[in-house]
Design an enzyme around this catalytic site. Sequence first.
Site, PDB file in Angstrom:
ATOM      1  N   GLY A  39      64.176  -1.952   7.784  1.00  0.00           N
ATOM      2  CA  GLY A  39      64.236  -2.417   6.557  1.00  0.00           C
ATOM      3  C   GLY A  39      63.244  -2.172   5.741  1.00  0.00           C
ATOM      4  N   GLN A  87      57.468  -2.668  -1.475  1.00  0.00           N
ATOM      5  CA  GLN A  87      56.869  -1.615  -0.553  1.00  0.00           C
ATOM      6  C   GLN A  87      57.076  -0.051  -1.270  1.00  0.00           C
ATOM      7  OE1 GLN A  87      59.270  -2.832   2.992  1.00  0.00           O
ATOM      8  NE2 GLN A  87      57.330  -2.228   3.858  1.00  0.00           N
ATOM      9  N   CYS A 134      55.998  -3.710  10.193  1.00  0.00           N
ATOM     10  CA  CYS A 134      56.380  -3.294   8.980  1.00  0.00           C
ATOM     11  C   CYS A 134      55.820  -1.842   8.580  1.00  0.00           C
ATOM     12  CB  CYS A 134      55.614  -4.460   8.040  1.00  0.00           C
ATOM     13  SG  CYS A 134      55.738  -4.129   6.222  1.00  0.00           S
ATOM     14  N   LEU A 135      56.887  -1.328   7.829  1.00  0.00           N
ATOM     15  CA  LEU A 135      56.645   0.041   7.532  1.00  0.00           C
ATOM     16  C   LEU A 135      55.153   0.189   6.554  1.00  0.00           C
ATOM     17  CD1 LEU A 135      60.226   1.456   6.805  1.00  0.00           C
ATOM     18  CD2 LEU A 135      58.838   1.924   8.649  1.00  0.00           C
ATOM     19  N   HIS A 159      62.205 -11.076   6.960  1.00  0.00           N
ATOM     20  CA  HIS A 159      61.079 -10.121   6.511  1.00  0.00           C
ATOM     21  C   HIS A 159      61.088  -9.560   5.122  1.00  0.00           C
ATOM     22  CE1 HIS A 159      58.034  -6.992   8.007  1.00  0.00           C
ATOM     23  NE2 HIS A 159      58.490  -6.636   6.971  1.00  0.00           N
ATOM     24  N   GLU A 160      62.384  -9.028   4.873  1.00  0.00           N
ATOM     25  CA  GLU A 160      62.551  -8.402   3.704  1.00  0.00           C
ATOM     26  C   GLU A 160      62.525  -9.309   2.571  1.00  0.00           C
ATOM     27  OE1 GLU A 160      61.889  -5.515   3.828  1.00  0.00           O
ATOM     28  OE2 GLU A 160      62.388  -5.008   5.788  1.00  0.00           O
ATOM     29  N   HIS A 185      59.110 -10.282   1.600  1.00  0.00           N
ATOM     30  CA  HIS A 185      58.329  -9.272   0.409  1.00  0.00           C
ATOM     31  C   HIS A 185      58.583  -9.340  -0.793  1.00  0.00           C
ATOM     32  CE1 HIS A 185      56.634  -6.113   3.234  1.00  0.00           C
ATOM     33  NE2 HIS A 185      57.631  -6.123   3.904  1.00  0.00           N
TER      34      HIS A 185
END
Length: 149
Positions: free
Chosen positions: A46, A51, A89-90, A131-132, A135
């Site tokens: 994701g 981000q 998380c990326l 999660h997304e 953000h």
Amino acid sequence: MAKRNILKFGDPTLRMTSREVSEITPRIITLLDDMIETMRAAGGCGLAAPQVGVLRRIAVIEVDEGTVYELINPRIISFAGEQREQEGCLSNPGEFGITKRPKVVVVRALNRNGEEYELRGTDLLARAICHECDHLDGKLYTDVQIKRG
Ligand code: ZN
């Protein structure tokens, strides 16, 4: 398509609230394509627009390889149950935490054609949706982490 740079934890942009998308322009389509490429290149499931430094309410999710969900202006409309699982998380590579999330989530969003759809996710997909969406409000998984892991 082009790979974009992923901002890391500590970057103030990740703490900002993203703006709704009022019109799906060619720029937005390019952003979606770039986000998918960037997510895949980084091996994530994701990615949210902030981000990559774009404060718009857009996220992409690919929990099952080959099935990409594009979420524009997503809104979680219902949730149920609870799960405590590992999350990363990326923007925080190599780190993980155990978070408390709903077991099932239903989100309403637009796709790239401007069509509204509903997506129901359980387990990993439910975590990814939460999660997304977080953000887009400047929230990170470490905010809901119950312990490191
Ligand atoms: Zn993340």
